[in-house]
Design a protein around this motif. Structure first.
Motif, PDB file in Angstrom:
ATOM      1  N   TYR A 111       0.841  -1.204   0.000  1.00  0.00           N
ATOM      2  CA  TYR A 111       0.000   0.000   0.000  1.00  0.00           C
ATOM      3  C   TYR A 111       0.877   1.254   0.000  1.00  0.00           C
ATOM      4  CZ  TYR A 111      -3.909   3.072   1.281  1.00  0.00           C
ATOM      5  OH  TYR A 111      -4.867   4.058   1.295  1.00  0.00           O
ATOM      6  N   LEU A 112       1.909   1.252   0.846  1.00  0.00           N
ATOM      7  CA  LEU A 112       2.807   2.402   0.915  1.00  0.00           C
ATOM      8  C   LEU A 112       3.565   2.603  -0.390  1.00  0.00           C
ATOM      9  CD1 LEU A 112       4.241   1.855   4.517  1.00  0.00           C
ATOM     10  CD2 LEU A 112       2.553   3.568   3.811  1.00  0.00           C
ATOM     11  N   THR A 113       3.950   1.523  -1.012  1.00  0.00           N
ATOM     12  CA  THR A 113       4.646   1.626  -2.303  1.00  0.00           C
ATOM     13  C   THR A 113       3.715   2.163  -3.379  1.00  0.00           C
ATOM     14  OG1 THR A 113       6.128  -0.206  -1.748  1.00  0.00           O
ATOM     15  CG2 THR A 113       5.868   0.332  -4.086  1.00  0.00           C
ATOM     16  N   ALA A 114       2.479   1.680  -3.379  1.00  0.00           N
ATOM     17  CA  ALA A 114       1.534   2.070  -4.427  1.00  0.00           C
ATOM     18  C   ALA A 114       1.174   3.545  -4.356  1.00  0.00           C
ATOM     19  CB  ALA A 114       0.270   1.208  -4.314  1.00  0.00           C
ATOM     20  N   TYR A 115       1.061   4.121  -3.139  1.00  0.00           N
ATOM     21  CA  TYR A 115       0.527   5.478  -3.007  1.00  0.00           C
ATOM     22  C   TYR A 115       1.545   6.469  -2.463  1.00  0.00           C
ATOM     23  CZ  TYR A 115      -3.474   2.524  -3.748  1.00  0.00           C
ATOM     24  OH  TYR A 115      -4.333   1.579  -4.278  1.00  0.00           O
ATOM     25  N   ASP A 116       2.817   6.143  -2.613  1.00  0.00           N
ATOM     26  CA  ASP A 116       3.869   7.078  -2.254  1.00  0.00           C
ATOM     27  C   ASP A 116       3.672   8.361  -3.063  1.00  0.00           C
ATOM     28  OD1 ASP A 116       6.274   8.544  -2.035  1.00  0.00           O
ATOM     29  OD2 ASP A 116       7.411   6.703  -1.669  1.00  0.00           O
ATOM     30  N   ALA A 123      -3.442  12.426  -6.321  1.00  0.00           N
ATOM     31  CA  ALA A 123      -4.775  11.849  -6.581  1.00  0.00           C
ATOM     32  C   ALA A 123      -5.216  10.965  -5.419  1.00  0.00           C
ATOM     33  CB  ALA A 123      -4.732  11.035  -7.874  1.00  0.00           C
ATOM     34  N   LYS A 124      -6.511  10.841  -5.272  1.00  0.00           N
ATOM     35  CA  LYS A 124      -7.067   9.956  -4.251  1.00  0.00           C
ATOM     36  C   LYS A 124      -6.673   8.513  -4.560  1.00  0.00           C
ATOM     37  CE  LYS A 124     -11.542   8.630  -2.250  1.00  0.00           C
ATOM     38  NZ  LYS A 124     -13.013   8.848  -2.298  1.00  0.00           N
ATOM     39  N   PRO A 125      -6.245   7.729  -3.544  1.00  0.00           N
ATOM     40  CA  PRO A 125      -5.852   6.341  -3.812  1.00  0.00           C
ATOM     41  C   PRO A 125      -6.953   5.541  -4.498  1.00  0.00           C
ATOM     42  CG  PRO A 125      -5.143   6.968  -1.625  1.00  0.00           C
ATOM     43  CD  PRO A 125      -5.997   8.097  -2.138  1.00  0.00           C
ATOM     44  N   SER A 126      -6.576   4.741  -5.476  1.00  0.00           N
ATOM     45  CA  SER A 126      -7.508   3.863  -6.178  1.00  0.00           C
ATOM     46  C   SER A 126      -6.704   2.667  -6.685  1.00  0.00           C
ATOM     47  CB  SER A 126      -8.183   4.582  -7.344  1.00  0.00           C
ATOM     48  OG  SER A 126      -7.213   5.006  -8.301  1.00  0.00           O
ATOM     49  N   GLY A 127      -7.414   1.622  -7.071  1.00  0.00           N
ATOM     50  CA  GLY A 127      -6.727   0.451  -7.577  1.00  0.00           C
ATOM     51  C   GLY A 127      -6.738  -0.692  -6.581  1.00  0.00           C
ATOM     52  N   PRO A 128      -6.021  -1.767  -6.876  1.00  0.00           N
ATOM     53  CA  PRO A 128      -6.124  -3.014  -6.100  1.00  0.00           C
ATOM     54  C   PRO A 128      -5.827  -2.875  -4.617  1.00  0.00           C
ATOM     55  CG  PRO A 128      -5.000  -3.404  -8.181  1.00  0.00           C
ATOM     56  CD  PRO A 128      -5.161  -1.931  -8.074  1.00  0.00           C
ATOM     57  N   GLN A 129      -4.763  -2.156  -4.248  1.00  0.00           N
ATOM     58  CA  GLN A 129      -4.437  -2.077  -2.827  1.00  0.00           C
ATOM     59  C   GLN A 129      -5.446  -1.236  -2.048  1.00  0.00           C
ATOM     60  OE1 GLN A 129      -2.248  -3.345  -0.420  1.00  0.00           O
ATOM     61  NE2 GLN A 129      -2.151  -4.933  -1.993  1.00  0.00           N
ATOM     62  N   GLU A 130      -5.966  -0.182  -2.653  1.00  0.00           N
ATOM     63  CA  GLU A 130      -7.000   0.604  -1.972  1.00  0.00           C
ATOM     64  C   GLU A 130      -8.293  -0.196  -1.863  1.00  0.00           C
ATOM     65  OE1 GLU A 130      -9.436   3.453  -0.144  1.00  0.00           O
ATOM     66  OE2 GLU A 130      -7.298   2.986  -0.085  1.00  0.00           O
ATOM     67  N   GLN A 131      -8.635  -0.944  -2.892  1.00  0.00           N
ATOM     68  CA  GLN A 131      -9.819  -1.801  -2.810  1.00  0.00           C
ATOM     69  C   GLN A 131      -9.655  -2.863  -1.730  1.00  0.00           C
ATOM     70  OE1 GLN A 131     -10.263  -3.299  -6.791  1.00  0.00           O
ATOM     71  NE2 GLN A 131     -10.719  -1.276  -7.662  1.00  0.00           N
ATOM     72  N   ALA A 132      -8.460  -3.425  -1.626  1.00  0.00           N
ATOM     73  CA  ALA A 132      -8.196  -4.423  -0.593  1.00  0.00           C
ATOM     74  C   ALA A 132      -8.242  -3.793   0.800  1.00  0.00           C
ATOM     75  CB  ALA A 132      -6.836  -5.069  -0.831  1.00  0.00           C
ATOM     76  N   ARG A 133      -7.742  -2.561   0.909  1.00  0.00           N
ATOM     77  CA  ARG A 133      -7.816  -1.866   2.200  1.00  0.00           C
ATOM     78  C   ARG A 133      -9.276  -1.667   2.609  1.00  0.00           C
ATOM     79  NH1 ARG A 133      -9.267   2.289   4.638  1.00  0.00           N
ATOM     80  NH2 ARG A 133     -10.206   3.086   2.710  1.00  0.00           N
ATOM     81  N   GLN A 134     -10.109  -1.241   1.659  1.00  0.00           N
ATOM     82  CA  GLN A 134     -11.522  -1.018   1.963  1.00  0.00           C
ATOM     83  C   GLN A 134     -12.212  -2.310   2.396  1.00  0.00           C
ATOM     84  OE1 GLN A 134     -13.533   1.067  -1.229  1.00  0.00           O
ATOM     85  NE2 GLN A 134     -11.876   2.543  -1.452  1.00  0.00           N
ATOM     86  N   PHE A 190      -6.664  -0.136   9.454  1.00  0.00           N
ATOM     87  CA  PHE A 190      -6.489   0.169   8.034  1.00  0.00           C
ATOM     88  C   PHE A 190      -6.748   1.650   7.731  1.00  0.00           C
ATOM     89  CE2 PHE A 190      -8.123  -4.158   8.632  1.00  0.00           C
ATOM     90  CZ  PHE A 190      -7.047  -4.890   8.154  1.00  0.00           C
ATOM     91  N   PRO A 191      -5.918   2.562   8.272  1.00  0.00           N
ATOM     92  CA  PRO A 191      -6.065   3.976   7.924  1.00  0.00           C
ATOM     93  C   PRO A 191      -5.913   4.192   6.418  1.00  0.00           C
ATOM     94  CG  PRO A 191      -4.586   3.701   9.795  1.00  0.00           C
ATOM     95  CD  PRO A 191      -4.828   2.336   9.221  1.00  0.00           C
ATOM     96  N   VAL A 192      -6.572   5.233   5.921  1.00  0.00           N
ATOM     97  CA  VAL A 192      -6.504   5.556   4.497  1.00  0.00           C
ATOM     98  C   VAL A 192      -5.623   6.789   4.313  1.00  0.00           C
ATOM     99  CG1 VAL A 192      -8.622   6.935   4.600  1.00  0.00           C
ATOM    100  CG2 VAL A 192      -7.830   6.039   2.396  1.00  0.00           C
ATOM    101  N   TRP A 193      -4.818   6.779   3.259  1.00  0.00           N
ATOM    102  CA  TRP A 193      -3.993   7.939   2.933  1.00  0.00           C
ATOM    103  C   TRP A 193      -4.817   8.937   2.139  1.00  0.00           C
ATOM    104  CZ3 TRP A 193      -0.315  10.901   4.254  1.00  0.00           C
ATOM    105  CH2 TRP A 193       0.293  11.775   3.362  1.00  0.00           C
ATOM    106  N   GLN A 194      -4.804  10.198   2.610  1.00  0.00           N
ATOM    107  CA  GLN A 194      -5.495  11.289   1.923  1.00  0.00           C
ATOM    108  C   GLN A 194      -4.460  12.309   1.478  1.00  0.00           C
ATOM    109  OE1 GLN A 194      -8.486  12.495   4.866  1.00  0.00           O
ATOM    110  NE2 GLN A 194     -10.004  11.377   3.675  1.00  0.00           N
TER     111      GLN A 194
END
Length: 427
Positions: A111-116, A123-134, A190-194
């Motif tokens: 997750y950290l690698t994807a949304y660094d 941009a707001k996180p999206s894609g597989p790791q954000e979906q998995a986080r949700q 599972f905090p979300v990055w904003q």
């Protein structure tokens, strides 16, 4: 006279009803005294005091608590919490940790690698790791979010009643009492990055220990709220921001109204209490009427409280300010804070002007404040300190409180709150 002994199988201890004499004084049918803050307005607050014997429960585990809450039903009920209950447990009572909730390939490192921000951007996180986080967050929420319905009293037994890991929610409910209970560590796995939060990006967490959403006539009394177990100061830093796991201790939002918070302890936390959740939530006008009295705010960084729109009476509270403090009283959009006879104790490098912060606020009534034992005027000092940079706060907040118990001097209240605030200290 022959004495009979009864042995109750442990499996039956999830929901039981005991006679009052078995636990000493029975406070479970207490109601809010007349004139004790905004929650006493109109019909007052009686919680589950009208419950019949079939709806008086003593609970010792999460499963029993869930059954007693009855999906947030409005049936009058009294729920007594005995000992420590962990919301992060499965149906067998076994503890669940963050790895147990993770699903669909969620992995924090990925997750950290994807949304660094250096590669992902703003941009707001999206894609597989954000979906998995949700999906993972939803699994945890199903366990820890517990709905409290109308006409309910939740009370801790003795001085060791604890509910940990839970996000207790009073949503669109009325006439609720929560007393003599420690609410601890509503920990978000599972905090979300904003990326754009505050211009720098930030981590957003999901749970408050106690959250009032559209709730009316609520009395919170002799409750202790903290992060005990997972202090945020022990969490790492990612993307230059603290990886916070907790949101508020007690938030009062979404048009909640007629609330009294008394003799409670807020400790070792960042954002303690938010009253009103948005500058554009104009539907909150005329609501968010809250009284805070005889509470202790200790090692709280901010929001003690932060207020939008509401008429909030803050009197006879004790503030123990420590390093890391940002502000205590937050004056925000259309707030009407009446601050009276409170005592602040702070280290030498913290000044009186640090106690108040304003975002679009226009008024603050302050009287009788002590700072390290000396009388001060918060509003006047705030205006002098911020002269030329922000709008001055006026003293006229448009109302004068009438619903209150005896208002002591700040010094008297300081000593009384130090002795009497928090769970396990009901006289």
């Amino acid at each position: 006279m022959r004495t009979h002994r009864f042995i109750v199988p442990l499996a039956l201890l999830g929901v039981l009803s005991f006679p009052a004499h078995a636990e000493g004084r029975d406070i479970s049918r207490d109601t809010l005294p007349a004139n004790d803050g905004w929650a006493s307005y109109g019909t007052g607050t009686t919680g589950g005091s009208a419950a019949d014997d079939a709806h008086v429960f003593t609970v010792t585990d999460r499963a029993g608590l869930v059954r007693a809450l009855d999906g947030g039903s409005d049936t009058p009920k009294i729920i007594k919490i005995a000992g420590a209950i962990d919301a992060n447990t499965d149906e067998n009572g076994d503890h669940l940790d963050c790895a147990d909730y993770a699903t669909d390939g969620y992995d924090l490192k990925e997750y950290l690698t994807a949304y660094d921000p250096r590669t992902w951007g703003s941009a707001k996180p999206s894609g597989p790791q954000e979906q998995a986080r949700q999906a993972s967050a939803a699994k945890q929420a199903e366990r820890v979010e517990l709905a409290v319905g109308s006409n309910t009293t939740i009370v801790g037994l003795g001085d060791k009643a604890v509910l940990k890991g839970a996000g207790l929610q009073i949503k669109d409910a009325s006439n609720v009492i929560v007393r003599n209970l420690e609410l601890r560590d509503a920990y978000d796995c599972f905090p979300v990055w904003q990326p754009n939060s505050g211009g720098l990006g930030d981590w957003k967490t999901a749970y408050d220990n106690l959250w009032l959403r559209g709730a009316t006539h609520v009395w919170v009394d002799h409750v202790t709220l903290s992060d005990k177990g997972h202090p945020d100061e022990d969490e790492p830093t990612y993307f230059g921001r603290n990886y916070l796991r907790h949101d508020g201790l007690l938030d009062i939002t979404n048009g909640s109204d007629l609330v009294t918070v008394s003799w409670s302890r807020f400790a070792d936390h960042d954002k303690a209490m938010l009253i009103g959740n948005g500058d554009t939530a104009t539907g909150d006008r005329g609501k968010l009427r809250v009284t805070l009295h005889h509470n202790q705010f200790e090692s709280v960084v901010q929001r003690a409280p932060r207020v939008r729109f509401g008429q909030v009476h803050v009197y006879n509270n004790r503030y123990v300010v420590k390093d890391g403090h940002r502000y205590s009283i937050g004056v925000s959009t259309e707030s009407a804070l009446y601050v009276q006879n409170n005592a602040f104790t702070a280290p030498g490098h913290i000044e009186v002007a640090d106690l108040v912060k304003s975002w679009n606020g226009s008024a603050l009534h302050d009287e009788g404040t002590l700072f390290n034992g000396f009388p001060v005027d918060l509003r006047t000092i705030y205006n002098a300190y911020n002269s030329g940079s922000e709008r001055d706060l006026t003293a006229d907040v448009g109302w004068t409180p009438t619903l209150h118990t005896k208002i002591d001097s700040a010094g008297t209240a300081d000593r009384a709150v130090a002795r009497g605030a928090g769970a396990g200290r009901i006289p």
